[in-house]
Design an enzyme around this catalytic site. Sequence first.
Site, mmCIF file in Angstrom:
data_model
loop_
_atom_site.group_PDB
_atom_site.id
_atom_site.type_symbol
_atom_site.label_atom_id
_atom_site.label_comp_id
_atom_site.label_asym_id
_atom_site.label_seq_id
_atom_site.Cartn_x
_atom_site.Cartn_y
_atom_site.Cartn_z
ATOM 1 N N ASP A 64 27.962 -0.697 -9.048
ATOM 2 C CA ASP A 64 27.504 -1.340 -10.277
ATOM 3 C C ASP A 64 28.600 -1.270 -11.326
ATOM 4 O O ASP A 64 29.354 -0.295 -11.397
ATOM 5 C CB ASP A 64 26.241 -0.656 -10.810
ATOM 6 N N ASP A 66 28.853 -1.488 -15.393
ATOM 7 C CA ASP A 66 28.119 -1.507 -16.659
ATOM 8 C C ASP A 66 29.084 -1.726 -17.814
ATOM 9 O O ASP A 66 30.236 -1.281 -17.774
ATOM 10 C CB ASP A 66 27.358 -0.190 -16.859
ATOM 11 N N ASP A 142 25.994 12.129 -20.628
ATOM 12 C CA ASP A 142 25.717 13.451 -20.057
ATOM 13 C C ASP A 142 26.963 14.222 -19.664
ATOM 14 O O ASP A 142 27.183 15.332 -20.148
ATOM 15 C CB ASP A 142 24.739 13.328 -18.877
#
Length: 446
Positions: A64, A66, A142
Amino acid sequence: MPINPHSLPQPILRSIPRDQHTISRRDISPNALRVLYRLREGGFGAYLVGGAVRDLLLGLHPKDFDVATDATPEQVKQLFRNCRLIGRRFRLAHVVYGREIIEVATFRANVDDGSGDRELEDGRLVRDNVYGSIEDDAIRRDFTCNALYYAIEDFSVRDYTGGFEDVQARTMRLIGDPETRYREDPVRMLRAVRLAAKLGFSIEPATAAPIPLLASLLGEAAPARLFEEMLKLFLSGHAVASFEGLEAHGLLGAVLPETAAALRSNRSGALRRMLLQGLSNTDARVAADEPVSPAFLFALLLWPAYCRALAGLQAQGMHAEEAQRRAADRVTLHQVQTIALPKRFSLPMQEIWLLQTRFASRQRKRVFRLLTHPRFRAAYDFLVLRLAASDSHAGDVEFWKQAQQSSGDELSASLEAASAAGEAGDAPERKRRRRRRRPSAAASAE
């Protein structure tokens, strides 16, 4: 829990120029590049972000791509006709190119601006659409390795948290105070283990230290979210490393409590050998792009718990078939309180368990009935897997292997011949022998 701004460090920008990193536009999805350039042409800042940047630096191929931007979701939608807005908690834009979706997220701020776009319910963040700067966005993420931004205007990598060095050192490090960040979202503990297993990273000592102490906080996480996280842990091609990571960091008992207890009590280690062999097989199937059913996965993960429950019920004198059904129901009921295992997976899982004892039968009608059972193949594969725990099933495995390769007439003839031979062998015996009980599924597994 809401993000505590005091738990986050001050961002310090380091820009890594093109000649000091390995990311090439040739390795980036053309559709992601289209989105980045269109946003830039529209006057907005736009960056490839997160796992894609991390994986490209490691020489991996991201699944993916992003994008992070200072454009609001509504502004993104105005630029792309093939865009749809999704989400309530986090408003996102999905730009759709056939089967590929480029997710575009607006930079989020760390504090509530009083607009009402940040909403709490029982201390949990249920809406967070207060937008901020790229610096805000970076330190909210995170792990440092996920807080890297690739800029198309000069092909540099922007690093605000020291993530570039951590990627080079193959280290997982939380941004901010680890205990506070885990308390904000306990699932981060599972993400730390999963990403370390996937990437071959070590978890930095300060990031790892609070995990065993805070493992019980996973009980506060939504069971449906934990189910999705379990699939990511075990169906991404790194199941063995993920399992060993859960054990090493004291998380196995938090997500699979009865399995953890059963493994501790199984002194021979047979159940653990079988479990690891099954997870190794799962990794091989994922690597070969072959499907793995969540029902089979959870049949494997919860088999130690089922064996322990079954042994306990049979020790109480319960009839074997009743004990098997009770044990399957009990383990499932207890597990779904932690992980929301849907019935479309839990029911086939139980069938795989309950079919194991039927492999001992050689009666013609039962043999043919089992061969046509919709769960036969999964149950047979599970029987083969049990050889890793005990070779007592070798005869059954060989019989059913031959049964699948034989025609119906050949199998009937073979069964009749075996039955006749058995009757002939028994004929001289006048005194009836006491029938030996076949070991239970629990006993033979252990």
